[in-house]
Design a protein around this motif. Structure first.
Motif, PDB file in Angstrom:
ATOM      1  N   THR A 175      41.492  26.284  28.605  1.00  0.00           N
ATOM      2  CA  THR A 175      42.649  27.543  28.610  1.00  0.00           C
ATOM      3  C   THR A 175      42.323  28.686  29.094  1.00  0.00           C
ATOM      4  OG1 THR A 175      41.386  28.020  26.139  1.00  0.00           O
ATOM      5  CG2 THR A 175      42.998  26.497  26.526  1.00  0.00           C
ATOM      6  N   ALA A 176      40.555  28.941  29.264  1.00  0.00           N
ATOM      7  CA  ALA A 176      40.725  30.510  30.580  1.00  0.00           C
ATOM      8  C   ALA A 176      41.829  30.671  31.548  1.00  0.00           C
ATOM      9  CB  ALA A 176      39.778  30.217  30.669  1.00  0.00           C
ATOM     10  N   VAL A 177      42.302  32.429  31.343  1.00  0.00           N
ATOM     11  CA  VAL A 177      43.302  32.290  32.389  1.00  0.00           C
ATOM     12  C   VAL A 177      42.746  33.415  33.494  1.00  0.00           C
ATOM     13  CG1 VAL A 177      45.486  31.339  30.839  1.00  0.00           C
ATOM     14  CG2 VAL A 177      44.201  33.908  30.971  1.00  0.00           C
ATOM     15  N   TYR A 178      43.195  33.697  34.317  1.00  0.00           N
ATOM     16  CA  TYR A 178      43.115  35.114  35.058  1.00  0.00           C
ATOM     17  C   TYR A 178      43.961  36.188  34.539  1.00  0.00           C
ATOM     18  CZ  TYR A 178      44.035  38.083  38.892  1.00  0.00           C
ATOM     19  OH  TYR A 178      44.157  39.303  39.739  1.00  0.00           O
ATOM     20  N   ASP A 179      43.499  37.103  34.841  1.00  0.00           N
ATOM     21  CA  ASP A 179      44.243  38.603  34.608  1.00  0.00           C
ATOM     22  C   ASP A 179      43.574  39.550  35.152  1.00  0.00           C
ATOM     23  OD1 ASP A 179      45.328  40.919  32.809  1.00  0.00           O
ATOM     24  OD2 ASP A 179      43.869  40.508  31.098  1.00  0.00           O
ATOM     25  N   ALA A 180      45.048  39.886  35.951  1.00  0.00           N
ATOM     26  CA  ALA A 180      45.237  40.968  36.570  1.00  0.00           C
ATOM     27  C   ALA A 180      43.941  42.156  36.541  1.00  0.00           C
ATOM     28  CB  ALA A 180      45.966  41.189  37.384  1.00  0.00           C
ATOM     29  N   ARG A 181      43.986  42.690  35.368  1.00  0.00           N
ATOM     30  CA  ARG A 181      43.641  43.601  34.836  1.00  0.00           C
ATOM     31  C   ARG A 181      41.940  43.453  34.961  1.00  0.00           C
ATOM     32  NH1 ARG A 181      45.784  44.022  29.006  1.00  0.00           N
ATOM     33  NH2 ARG A 181      45.699  41.953  29.223  1.00  0.00           N
ATOM     34  N   THR A 182      41.767  42.577  34.550  1.00  0.00           N
ATOM     35  CA  THR A 182      40.386  42.616  35.059  1.00  0.00           C
ATOM     36  C   THR A 182      39.381  42.074  35.906  1.00  0.00           C
ATOM     37  OG1 THR A 182      40.315  40.471  33.942  1.00  0.00           O
ATOM     38  CG2 THR A 182      40.042  42.466  32.138  1.00  0.00           C
ATOM     39  N   GLY A 183      39.818  41.181  36.636  1.00  0.00           N
ATOM     40  CA  GLY A 183      40.139  40.748  37.698  1.00  0.00           C
ATOM     41  C   GLY A 183      39.606  39.045  37.806  1.00  0.00           C
ATOM     42  N   ILE A 184      39.157  39.360  39.417  1.00  0.00           N
ATOM     43  CA  ILE A 184      38.941  37.241  39.700  1.00  0.00           C
ATOM     44  C   ILE A 184      37.411  37.034  39.013  1.00  0.00           C
ATOM     45  CG2 ILE A 184      38.622  38.196  41.932  1.00  0.00           C
ATOM     46  CD1 ILE A 184      41.040  35.152  41.135  1.00  0.00           C
ATOM     47  N   GLN A 185      36.560  37.881  39.489  1.00  0.00           N
ATOM     48  CA  GLN A 185      35.557  38.104  39.467  1.00  0.00           C
ATOM     49  C   GLN A 185      34.715  37.880  37.653  1.00  0.00           C
ATOM     50  OE1 GLN A 185      32.314  37.988  41.210  1.00  0.00           O
ATOM     51  NE2 GLN A 185      31.290  36.481  39.825  1.00  0.00           N
ATOM     52  N   THR A 186      35.762  38.254  36.517  1.00  0.00           N
ATOM     53  CA  THR A 186      35.149  38.096  35.247  1.00  0.00           C
ATOM     54  C   THR A 186      36.052  35.948  35.129  1.00  0.00           C
ATOM     55  OG1 THR A 186      35.804  40.332  35.013  1.00  0.00           O
ATOM     56  CG2 THR A 186      36.700  38.844  32.717  1.00  0.00           C
ATOM     57  N   PHE A 187      37.513  35.821  35.846  1.00  0.00           N
ATOM     58  CA  PHE A 187      37.765  35.344  35.306  1.00  0.00           C
ATOM     59  C   PHE A 187      37.165  34.149  35.813  1.00  0.00           C
ATOM     60  CE2 PHE A 187      40.151  31.296  37.164  1.00  0.00           C
ATOM     61  CZ  PHE A 187      40.587  30.865  36.382  1.00  0.00           C
ATOM     62  N   TYR A 188      36.541  34.275  36.988  1.00  0.00           N
ATOM     63  CA  TYR A 188      34.871  32.996  37.085  1.00  0.00           C
ATOM     64  C   TYR A 188      34.318  33.057  36.758  1.00  0.00           C
ATOM     65  CZ  TYR A 188      31.757  31.172  39.879  1.00  0.00           C
ATOM     66  OH  TYR A 188      30.660  30.531  40.496  1.00  0.00           O
ATOM     67  N   ASP A 189      33.386  34.369  35.640  1.00  0.00           N
ATOM     68  CA  ASP A 189      32.120  34.282  34.728  1.00  0.00           C
ATOM     69  C   ASP A 189      32.553  33.627  34.080  1.00  0.00           C
ATOM     70  OD1 ASP A 189      30.539  35.460  36.757  1.00  0.00           O
ATOM     71  OD2 ASP A 189      31.341  38.418  36.507  1.00  0.00           O
ATOM     72  N   ASP A 190      34.164  33.288  34.098  1.00  0.00           N
ATOM     73  CA  ASP A 190      34.278  33.445  31.889  1.00  0.00           C
ATOM     74  C   ASP A 190      33.942  31.965  32.010  1.00  0.00           C
ATOM     75  OD1 ASP A 190      34.972  35.941  31.265  1.00  0.00           O
ATOM     76  OD2 ASP A 190      36.772  35.418  31.121  1.00  0.00           O
ATOM     77  N   LEU A 191      34.646  30.917  33.462  1.00  0.00           N
ATOM     78  CA  LEU A 191      34.844  29.487  33.482  1.00  0.00           C
ATOM     79  C   LEU A 191      33.286  29.310  33.622  1.00  0.00           C
ATOM     80  CD1 LEU A 191      37.860  29.393  36.374  1.00  0.00           C
ATOM     81  CD2 LEU A 191      37.658  28.515  33.675  1.00  0.00           C
ATOM     82  N   VAL A 192      32.653  30.030  34.037  1.00  0.00           N
ATOM     83  CA  VAL A 192      31.054  29.728  34.429  1.00  0.00           C
ATOM     84  C   VAL A 192      30.591  29.220  33.029  1.00  0.00           C
ATOM     85  CG1 VAL A 192      29.139  29.992  35.785  1.00  0.00           C
ATOM     86  CG2 VAL A 192      30.810  29.658  37.090  1.00  0.00           C
ATOM     87  N   GLY A 193      30.429  30.957  32.664  1.00  0.00           N
ATOM     88  CA  GLY A 193      29.677  30.891  30.848  1.00  0.00           C
ATOM     89  C   GLY A 193      30.164  29.703  29.915  1.00  0.00           C
ATOM     90  N   HIS A 194      31.986  29.340  30.174  1.00  0.00           N
ATOM     91  CA  HIS A 194      32.084  28.070  28.774  1.00  0.00           C
ATOM     92  C   HIS A 194      31.529  27.310  29.596  1.00  0.00           C
ATOM     93  CE1 HIS A 194      34.555  31.189  27.223  1.00  0.00           C
ATOM     94  NE2 HIS A 194      35.953  31.053  28.236  1.00  0.00           N
ATOM     95  N   ALA A 195      31.119  26.803  30.896  1.00  0.00           N
ATOM     96  CA  ALA A 195      30.956  25.599  30.920  1.00  0.00           C
ATOM     97  C   ALA A 195      29.469  25.432  30.686  1.00  0.00           C
ATOM     98  CB  ALA A 195      30.841  25.502  32.461  1.00  0.00           C
ATOM     99  N   GLN A 196      28.535  26.638  30.707  1.00  0.00           N
ATOM    100  CA  GLN A 196      27.613  26.531  30.448  1.00  0.00           C
ATOM    101  C   GLN A 196      26.740  26.554  28.953  1.00  0.00           C
ATOM    102  OE1 GLN A 196      26.111  30.575  32.012  1.00  0.00           O
ATOM    103  NE2 GLN A 196      25.449  29.653  33.916  1.00  0.00           N
ATOM    104  N   ASN A 197      28.665  26.643  28.191  1.00  0.00           N
ATOM    105  CA  ASN A 197      27.855  26.482  27.136  1.00  0.00           C
ATOM    106  C   ASN A 197      28.400  24.984  26.706  1.00  0.00           C
ATOM    107  OD1 ASN A 197      27.252  29.719  26.663  1.00  0.00           O
ATOM    108  ND2 ASN A 197      28.735  29.581  26.593  1.00  0.00           N
ATOM    109  N   MET A 198      28.794  24.021  27.583  1.00  0.00           N
ATOM    110  CA  MET A 198      29.121  22.121  27.317  1.00  0.00           C
ATOM    111  C   MET A 198      27.836  21.565  27.209  1.00  0.00           C
ATOM    112  SD  MET A 198      32.313  21.922  29.736  1.00  0.00           S
ATOM    113  CE  MET A 198      33.936  22.790  29.534  1.00  0.00           C
TER     114      MET A 198
END
Length: 142
Positions: free
Chosen positions: A33-56
């Protein structure tokens, strides 16, 4: 209450004690359910995805991360990366997509800034006057 534990037994014991199925489910759901947010930017979106993947329990493959990343960014950004920058999932890595997306995002922010500046000028808002960049009398005297 064993007096001596093997390294493997310690790891299994720690895993069984502190890692539970609910935590794994939360990480999987957060990734999905991670979503891109223009206020926080593309790097944050990518970091969120990788962070969640690492917690699996089982780390996701790069293609799944790439696919979720590409599905999660705005369509105009995705089109620019594929059409204008000639990126392809069959050839480029997710980190290459990320680098181009960061560049796209920065360019879009710069364009927005100058669009807003230009619209202020055309709508009659007075801009501060700056001093001439050269000595006009010296130029006319040449």
């Amino acid at each position: 209450d064993k007096p001596y534990w093997t390294f493997k037994e310690v790891l299994i014991g720690l895993y069984n004690r502190f890692v539970n199925a609910a935590t794994m489910q939360e990480a999987r759901e957060a990734f999905r359910t991670a979503v891109y947010d223009a206020r926080t930017g593309i790097q944050t979106f990518y970091d969120d995805l990788v962070g969640h993947a690492q917690n699996m329990a089982i780390y996701l493959d790069e293609f799944t991360i790439w696919e979720t990343f590409l599905d999660g960014i705005p369509a105009e950004m995705r089109h620019a990366l594929i059409r204008d920058d000639n990126l392809s999932p069959e050839v480029n890595t997710v980190t290459e997509f990320l680098a181009y997306a960061i560049h796209y995002e920065q360019s879009a922010q710069t364009a927005t800034h100058y669009d807003q500046r230009s619209s202020r000028r055309t709508t009659g808002q007075r801009q501060p006057q700056s001093a001439p960049r050269w000595n006009e009398t010296a130029i006319h005297g040449l």
